[in-house]
Design a protein around this motif. Structure first.
Motif, PDB file in Angstrom:
ATOM      1  N   MET A   1     -55.566 -25.669  32.774  1.00 28.16           N
ATOM      2  CA  MET A   1     -56.171 -26.697  33.623  1.00 28.16           C
ATOM      3  C   MET A   1     -57.596 -26.269  33.957  1.00 28.16           C
ATOM      4  O   MET A   1     -57.824 -25.273  34.634  1.00 28.16           O
ATOM      5  CB  MET A   1     -55.359 -26.867  34.908  1.00 28.16           C
ATOM      6  N   MET A   2     -58.581 -26.993  33.424  1.00 25.53           N
ATOM      7  CA  MET A   2     -59.974 -26.627  33.591  1.00 25.53           C
ATOM      8  C   MET A   2     -60.692 -27.654  34.466  1.00 25.53           C
ATOM      9  O   MET A   2     -60.377 -28.828  34.453  1.00 25.53           O
ATOM     10  CB  MET A   2     -60.671 -26.543  32.232  1.00 25.53           C
ATOM     11  N   PHE A   3     -61.640 -27.176  35.242  1.00 21.34           N
ATOM     12  CA  PHE A   3     -62.482 -28.034  36.062  1.00 21.34           C
ATOM     13  C   PHE A   3     -63.890 -28.023  35.467  1.00 21.34           C
ATOM     14  O   PHE A   3     -64.270 -27.093  34.756  1.00 21.34           O
ATOM     15  CB  PHE A   3     -62.543 -27.517  37.504  1.00 21.34           C
ATOM     16  N   PRO A   4     -64.677 -29.055  35.752  1.00 22.98           N
ATOM     17  CA  PRO A   4     -66.087 -28.962  35.380  1.00 22.98           C
ATOM     18  C   PRO A   4     -66.688 -27.704  35.990  1.00 22.98           C
ATOM     19  O   PRO A   4     -66.345 -27.296  37.107  1.00 22.98           O
ATOM     20  CB  PRO A   4     -66.696 -30.234  35.982  1.00 22.98           C
ATOM     21  N   TRP A   9     -67.294 -23.601  40.440  1.00 26.37           N
ATOM     22  CA  TRP A   9     -68.116 -22.678  41.214  1.00 26.37           C
ATOM     23  C   TRP A   9     -68.301 -23.155  42.648  1.00 26.37           C
ATOM     24  O   TRP A   9     -68.379 -22.332  43.571  1.00 26.37           O
ATOM     25  CB  TRP A   9     -69.472 -22.500  40.531  1.00 26.37           C
ATOM     26  N   PHE A  10     -68.326 -24.452  42.850  1.00 29.69           N
ATOM     27  CA  PHE A  10     -68.435 -24.981  44.206  1.00 29.69           C
ATOM     28  C   PHE A  10     -67.207 -24.587  45.032  1.00 29.69           C
ATOM     29  O   PHE A  10     -67.336 -24.094  46.158  1.00 29.69           O
ATOM     30  CB  PHE A  10     -68.585 -26.501  44.162  1.00 29.69           C
ATOM     31  N   VAL A  11     -66.017 -24.801  44.442  1.00 34.90           N
ATOM     32  CA  VAL A  11     -64.788 -24.440  45.149  1.00 34.90           C
ATOM     33  C   VAL A  11     -64.699 -22.935  45.355  1.00 34.90           C
ATOM     34  O   VAL A  11     -64.301 -22.457  46.424  1.00 34.90           O
ATOM     35  CB  VAL A  11     -63.554 -24.966  44.382  1.00 34.90           C
ATOM     36  N   LEU A  12     -65.084 -22.173  44.326  1.00 38.03           N
ATOM     37  CA  LEU A  12     -65.015 -20.712  44.432  1.00 38.03           C
ATOM     38  C   LEU A  12     -65.930 -20.202  45.543  1.00 38.03           C
ATOM     39  O   LEU A  12     -65.539 -19.306  46.315  1.00 38.03           O
ATOM     40  CB  LEU A  12     -65.388 -20.062  43.098  1.00 38.03           C
ATOM     41  N   VAL A  13     -67.109 -20.752  45.634  1.00 40.20           N
ATOM     42  CA  VAL A  13     -68.035 -20.328  46.689  1.00 40.20           C
ATOM     43  C   VAL A  13     -67.451 -20.626  48.068  1.00 40.20           C
ATOM     44  O   VAL A  13     -67.573 -19.813  49.001  1.00 40.20           O
ATOM     45  CB  VAL A  13     -69.400 -21.013  46.509  1.00 40.20           C
ATOM     46  N   ILE A  14     -66.802 -21.759  48.226  1.00 37.65           N
ATOM     47  CA  ILE A  14     -66.166 -22.084  49.508  1.00 37.65           C
ATOM     48  C   ILE A  14     -65.075 -21.067  49.839  1.00 37.65           C
ATOM     49  O   ILE A  14     -64.981 -20.576  50.976  1.00 37.65           O
ATOM     50  CB  ILE A  14     -65.583 -23.513  49.476  1.00 37.65           C
ATOM     51  N   ILE A  15     -64.253 -20.740  48.843  1.00 40.24           N
ATOM     52  CA  ILE A  15     -63.174 -19.763  49.064  1.00 40.24           C
ATOM     53  C   ILE A  15     -63.757 -18.403  49.416  1.00 40.24           C
ATOM     54  O   ILE A  15     -63.277 -17.725  50.338  1.00 40.24           O
ATOM     55  CB  ILE A  15     -62.279 -19.669  47.818  1.00 40.24           C
ATOM     56  N   LEU A  16     -64.794 -17.988  48.700  1.00 39.71           N
ATOM     57  CA  LEU A  16     -65.427 -16.708  49.010  1.00 39.71           C
ATOM     58  C   LEU A  16     -66.042 -16.741  50.403  1.00 39.71           C
ATOM     59  O   LEU A  16     -66.044 -15.717  51.114  1.00 39.71           O
ATOM     60  CB  LEU A  16     -66.489 -16.377  47.966  1.00 39.71           C
ATOM     61  N   GLY A  17     -66.538 -17.891  50.813  1.00 38.83           N
ATOM     62  CA  GLY A  17     -67.071 -18.022  52.165  1.00 38.83           C
ATOM     63  C   GLY A  17     -65.990 -17.829  53.218  1.00 38.83           C
ATOM     64  O   GLY A  17     -66.211 -17.169  54.239  1.00 38.83           O
ATOM     65  N   ILE A  18     -64.807 -18.403  52.960  1.00 36.03           N
ATOM     66  CA  ILE A  18     -63.678 -18.209  53.875  1.00 36.03           C
ATOM     67  C   ILE A  18     -63.298 -16.730  53.921  1.00 36.03           C
ATOM     68  O   ILE A  18     -63.058 -16.153  54.994  1.00 36.03           O
ATOM     69  CB  ILE A  18     -62.470 -19.060  53.427  1.00 36.03           C
ATOM     70  N   VAL A 113     -55.423 -21.379  37.985  1.00 37.07           N
ATOM     71  CA  VAL A 113     -54.841 -20.080  38.372  1.00 37.07           C
ATOM     72  C   VAL A 113     -55.863 -19.256  39.131  1.00 37.07           C
ATOM     73  O   VAL A 113     -55.559 -18.627  40.154  1.00 37.07           O
ATOM     74  CB  VAL A 113     -54.340 -19.324  37.121  1.00 37.07           C
ATOM     75  N   SER A 114     -57.092 -19.254  38.637  1.00 40.52           N
ATOM     76  CA  SER A 114     -58.152 -18.475  39.274  1.00 40.52           C
ATOM     77  C   SER A 114     -58.355 -18.890  40.727  1.00 40.52           C
ATOM     78  O   SER A 114     -58.359 -18.047  41.636  1.00 40.52           O
ATOM     79  CB  SER A 114     -59.454 -18.654  38.487  1.00 40.52           C
ATOM     80  N   LEU A 115     -58.486 -20.171  40.968  1.00 42.05           N
ATOM     81  CA  LEU A 115     -58.789 -20.646  42.322  1.00 42.05           C
ATOM     82  C   LEU A 115     -57.599 -20.481  43.271  1.00 42.05           C
ATOM     83  O   LEU A 115     -57.774 -20.124  44.434  1.00 42.05           O
ATOM     84  CB  LEU A 115     -59.233 -22.107  42.273  1.00 42.05           C
ATOM     85  N   ILE A 116     -56.390 -20.752  42.772  1.00 42.65           N
ATOM     86  CA  ILE A 116     -55.203 -20.585  43.628  1.00 42.65           C
ATOM     87  C   ILE A 116     -55.021 -19.121  44.005  1.00 42.65           C
ATOM     88  O   ILE A 116     -54.771 -18.774  45.171  1.00 42.65           O
ATOM     89  CB  ILE A 116     -53.950 -21.132  42.923  1.00 42.65           C
ATOM     90  N   ALA A 117     -55.149 -18.237  43.005  1.00 43.47           N
ATOM     91  CA  ALA A 117     -54.954 -16.807  43.259  1.00 43.47           C
ATOM     92  C   ALA A 117     -55.975 -16.279  44.254  1.00 43.47           C
ATOM     93  O   ALA A 117     -55.635 -15.554  45.203  1.00 43.47           O
ATOM     94  CB  ALA A 117     -55.034 -16.032  41.949  1.00 43.47           C
TER      95      ALA A 117
END
Length: 640
Positions: A1-4, A9-18, A113-117
């Motif tokens: 399952m791939m995202f644009p 990166w937008f979602v990842l940055v938010i998670i890293l911010g949290i 998987v990357s974002l959920i993990a």
């Protein structure tokens, strides 16, 4: 399952911010006790050029750790002596771990998987807790992930550059904390799978990896820790194992600790046995939901086992790496060769959360043929995982509030922020020296002196006394720091979290004028005995003594109490003020008491002397006459 790419990166940055907010916020509410202080002292000494540590602090099994953790910690201390900055550095290292885990999971398992993990990892309570303390094991996650990724790149993908760096990084990682030696398992696993295709660059890494061990090897040799007899002596001094460890071959603690580490349960234990009920009373009971993470992990492990057996592809290698990272530590610490501790399982978290994410995504993909079922799963699963993660953040917020405001005996120590306020006031006053009475005098052994010796490292001179030792006179301006605040005493007071926890007090130190008797006698170590006072009620003797030369040697006072018949009634020998604190011009008062139940009614005089003792040999100090010639090894003082 791939995202644009931009969405990912937008979602990842938010998670890293949290993750950053949880790890780097409220850095005043962190622990700073003896181990943190001792490790920090090694790093600061290195930065200031005072010494190059060849051994780290003592491990829980009694053997010294490698100095690598001190070398890593020297990075923040090169910029500031503040432990708050060093704690933030540990948090940043763990943020790097989040990023590395996300990128590695994305490379081999996809965006979902990357974002959920990484989201689970970012808010996991124990992952956050283990990102906010100056502990060697708290530095491990980025090193573990980087080491494993390099091994995969070198052995599976045949990247030559990765092969060159893999073994040196592995050598550094396993020296940060002994539990990290288990990272060898996935590397060996990959070597076994791809032994015919191991690149030459991988073997070239053996030499630099060997050099990484050189300081530690030299340190162990200097401490004679290659001698089996010496090692047995050291191990014999460690804490007694638990009953569970001594009565059976297998224990269940490893599974329990691994489970709570992954799920985020039992964080109330940090509030201690007296406060945890109050902490939990203000929260909904979400531990059963948190434990669903463990159930998913078990299902994910079974799923990866089955897949690894049936499928032979590049992902299979990564599956086996994740399995070994989770299972090997649990298996190794389930065998009763040592007492396991929860922090031994820090290294399993990245792999465990990745396996959880893999299972959730694979289950979604398996439902592709049933659109309605897939939608129900996606909505209900997202809702459930969301509740768990929001609940974990809620538990964390409540924990920070409790630890900052409540006294938590047998739990969380005094928050660092409370101590930093005192540190800042001392630095503002810039005294020539600080005299601290903080429950002990042994730096590196006693908690109080270890902590304050480091916190006040920017003060020219910090010396410690205890309840039986007083510094009567010295040179320059002085401040007195005590861990109690007697009623009516002058000075600045710093209350701790609750009145029952106590407070610190900071006050000016007024030197006394101590007259030197004309008949005061000198000893060959530069000590002059000024006065000896006997308290026939308490059975204690107070000795006033002056110091005329510094020393690094520790001494003991010989005190033989004599009765009216001329016979010895009692011995009250004890250690003198540690030699590392002696300064020319000091006058000290030391108190020594006879053993309990001693009949002191006939005591009329004492024999006073000093000696050294290294655990094997006694060395008496000579008493000198006015011309500096030895006249004996004790001074007779008759009590008034």
């Amino acid at each position: 399952m791939m995202f644009p790419s931009r969405s990912y990166w937008f979602v990842l940055v938010i998670i890293l911010g949290i993750g950053a907010w949880l790890r780097l916020n409220n850095l005043n509410v962190v622990e700073f006790k003896r181990d943190e202080a001792n490790l920090s002292q090694l790093a600061l000494n290195l930065v200031r050029g005072e010494s190059i540590p060849l051994l780290g602090i003592i491990s829980s099994v009694g053997i010294p750790n490698s100095p690598v953790s001190a070398y890593v910690l020297a990075i923040p201390y090169a910029f500031s002596s503040s432990p708050v900055i060093a704690t933030a550095f540990i948090g940043v290292l763990n943020l790097l771990a989040l990023l590395l885990m996300a990128l590695m999971a994305r490379r081999y398992y996809g965006d979902a998987v990357s974002l959920i993990a990484v989201l689970i990892y970012a808010v996991s309570p124990w992952a956050v807790i283990y990102s906010r303390k100056i502990w060697a094991q708290d530095m491990l996650p980025p090193f573990i992930i980087a080491t494993v990724w390099l091994a995969v790149l070198a052995l599976v993908e045949q990247k030559r550059w990765a092969g060159l760096f893999c073994l040196p990084l592995l050598a550094l990682t396993i020296q940060i904390h002994y539990s990290a030696i288990l990272v060898v398992a996935p590397v060996i696993c990959l070597m076994a799978l791809y032994w015919r295709a191991i690149p030459r660059s991988f073997w070239l890494g053996i030499l630099p990896a060997s050099l990484c061990f050189l300081p530690f090897v030299v340190g162990l040799a200097q401490a004679n820790l290659f001698d089996p007899i010496r090692i047995q002596e050291v191990l014999a001094k460690r804490s007694t194992p638990t009953a569970e460890t001594t009565e059976s071959i297998i224990n269940t603690s490893a599974i329990e600790y691994a489970g709570l580490t992954v799920s985020g349960t039992d964080i109330h234990s940090l509030t201690g046995p007296q406060v945890f009920r109050d902490y939990l009373a203000g929260l909904p009971n979400l531990y059963p939901l948190f434990n669903l993470i463990n159930l998913i992990l078990v299902a994910g492990v079974i799923r990866l086992f089955i897949r690894s057996w049936r499928s032979i592809d590049q992902r299979r290698s990564m599956d086996m790496v994740l399995l070994s990272l989770v299972l090997v530590p649990v298996i190794v610490f389930s065998v009763n060769w040592t007492v396991p501790y929860p922090h031994y399982f820090i290294l399993i978290m990245p792999a465990a959360f990745t396996i959880v994410a893999i299972f959730l995504v694979d289950l979604f993909r398996w439902m592709t043929k049933w659109n309605l079922l897939q939608r129900v799963y996606l909505i209900s699963g997202t809702l459930l995982v969301g509740i768990i993660l929001v609940g974990q953040v809620l538990y964390w917020g409540r924990l920070i509030e409790t630890l900052n405001s409540r006294y938590t005996p047998d739990g969380f120590g005094v928050p660092l922020g409370r101590l930093m306020d005192i540190r800042q006031e001392v630095l503002n006053q810039a005294p020539d020296q600080v005299i601290a009475n903080v429950n002990g005098m042994a730096i590196g052994v006693d908690d109080g002196p270890s902590v304050w010796n480091f916190l006040l490292a920017d003060v020219d001179r910090v010396r410690f006394v205890d309840e039986r030792t007083k510094l009567l006179a010295s040179t320059g301006t002085g401040l007195l720091l005590t861990d109690s605040c007697p009623n009516g005493s002058a000075g600045l007071t710093y209350p701790l979290r609750e009145p029952t926890e106590g407070c610190y007090q900071l006050s000016g130190y007024d030197w006394q004028i101590v007259p030197v008797p004309s008949d005061a006698q000198s000893l060959s170590n530069g000590v002059q005995i000024l006065n000896a006072t006997w308290d026939s009620v308490s059975g204690c003797i107070e000795i006033d003594w002056a110091i005329s030369q510094p020393t690094s040697q520790d001494y003991f006072f010989k005190l033989h109490l004599i009765g009216s018949d001329g016979n010895r009634v009692a011995i009250a020998d004890g250690p003198a003020w540690p030699g590392q604190f002696w300064l020319l011009g000091d006058t000290v008062q030391s108190q020594y008491c006879v053993p309990a139940n001693t009949d002191i009614s006939s005591i009329v005089s004492t024999e006073i002397g000093m000696y050294t003792y290294d655990g094997v040999t006694f060395g008496n100090v000579d008493v000198l006459d006015s011309a500096g010639n030895p006249t004996g090894q004790s001074i007779h003082v008759a009590f008034q």
